[in-house]
Design an enzyme around this catalytic site. Structure first.
Site, short mmCIF file in Angstrom:
data_model
loop_
_atom_site.label_atom_id
_atom_site.label_comp_id
_atom_site.label_asym_id
_atom_site.label_seq_id
_atom_site.Cartn_x
_atom_site.Cartn_y
_atom_site.Cartn_z
N ASN A 84 0.83 -1.19 0.00
CA ASN A 84 0.00 0.00 0.00
C ASN A 84 0.88 1.26 0.00
O ASN A 84 2.11 1.18 -0.06
CB ASN A 84 -0.94 -0.03 1.22
CG ASN A 84 -2.27 0.62 0.95
OD1 ASN A 84 -2.34 1.64 0.27
ND2 ASN A 84 -3.34 0.05 1.49
N HIS A 114 23.48 3.16 11.75
CA HIS A 114 24.62 4.05 11.98
C HIS A 114 25.19 3.78 13.36
O HIS A 114 24.46 3.37 14.28
CB HIS A 114 24.19 5.51 11.86
CG HIS A 114 23.59 5.85 10.54
ND1 HIS A 114 24.36 6.17 9.44
CD2 HIS A 114 22.31 5.87 10.12
CE1 HIS A 114 23.57 6.39 8.41
NE2 HIS A 114 22.32 6.22 8.79
N ALA A 159 -0.13 -3.53 13.35
CA ALA A 159 0.07 -2.13 12.97
C ALA A 159 0.86 -1.38 14.03
O ALA A 159 0.65 -1.55 15.23
CB ALA A 159 -1.29 -1.46 12.75
N ARG A 182 0.62 -14.50 19.94
CA ARG A 182 0.03 -15.84 19.94
C ARG A 182 0.36 -16.53 18.63
O ARG A 182 0.79 -15.89 17.67
CB ARG A 182 -1.49 -15.78 20.12
CG ARG A 182 -2.22 -15.04 18.99
CD ARG A 182 -3.72 -15.05 19.24
NE ARG A 182 -4.46 -14.33 18.23
CZ ARG A 182 -4.84 -14.84 17.05
NH1 ARG A 182 -4.51 -16.10 16.73
NH2 ARG A 182 -5.53 -14.12 16.19
#
Length: 203
Positions: A84, A114, A159, A182
């Protein structure tokens, strides 16, 4: 070792090296072209992706804008991968993604890091470690995957998660830092979202 060899080996190197920047620019020009295609130009998008990526299988779709340090030059996609808006791949070294994996909006996959030591960062030192994402994974919106991580097949990353360590196959993992919540199991064969049942004809 040359700067290019160091870039691909995990060694510290100066990422502002002129020879690297010159090569990188040629790939970024193609990325610019991809991000400026019209929605109706699906054929042109597919052609550009085949030129941009190290490997890309059939049926892949990346919703522009797509962001990549090396324009996808070090990205290896299997087949039927969907991404997306605003997928960011910091592809200073190789990123491997298996078939049927899906990326939500605003996902970042980074191979570059870095040094913690400030004096080295002042001199623009960097190192790159490959990232591997398995087949049929779902990487949720806003997730961040850092250098060196491997994610196993079929796994769901929630998310907003920040994935700092390897995640095994066939699990749901969430959080910052991302941890296994889980295993994927019988419940998931019955329900697709909360109390919503999967229709019988889809099982």
């Amino acid at each position: 070792m040359t700067p290019k060899e160091k870039m691909q080996s995990g060694e510290l190197y100066v990422c502002a090296d002129d020879s690297l920047l010159s090569e990188q620019m040629t790939y970024l020009e193609k990325l610019y072209d991809y991000n400026n295609t019209r929605p109706s130009e699906s054929g042109k998008r597919q052609q550009l992706l085949s030129e941009m990526f190290a490997e890309i299988g059939e049926g892949c779709y990346i919703e522009p804008p797509f962001h990549a340090n090396w324009g996808g030059h070090h990205v290896h996609f299997g087949s039927h991968i969907y991404a997306n808006f605003n997928l960011t791949m910091v592809d200073d070294t190789h990123i491997y993604v298996g078939d049927y994996t899906m990326f939500g909006p605003n996902v970042t996959v980074a191979t570059a890091g870095h040094p913690i030591l400030p004096e080295l960062r002042e001199k623009v030192y960097q190192y790159n470690i490959p990232v591997r994402i398995g087949k049929n994974c779902w990487i949720g919106a806003g997730a961040v995957i850092v250098p060196g991580v491997t994610i196993g097949d079929n796994t769901v990353i929630g998310a907003g998660s920040v994935v700092t360590k390897d995640i095994p196959a066939n699990v749901v993992a969430v959080g910052n830092p991302c941890k296994v919540l889980r295993e994927i199991g019988e419940h998931d064969r019955e329900f697709y979202f909360k109390d919503r049942k999967i229709p019988a004809d889809l099982k």
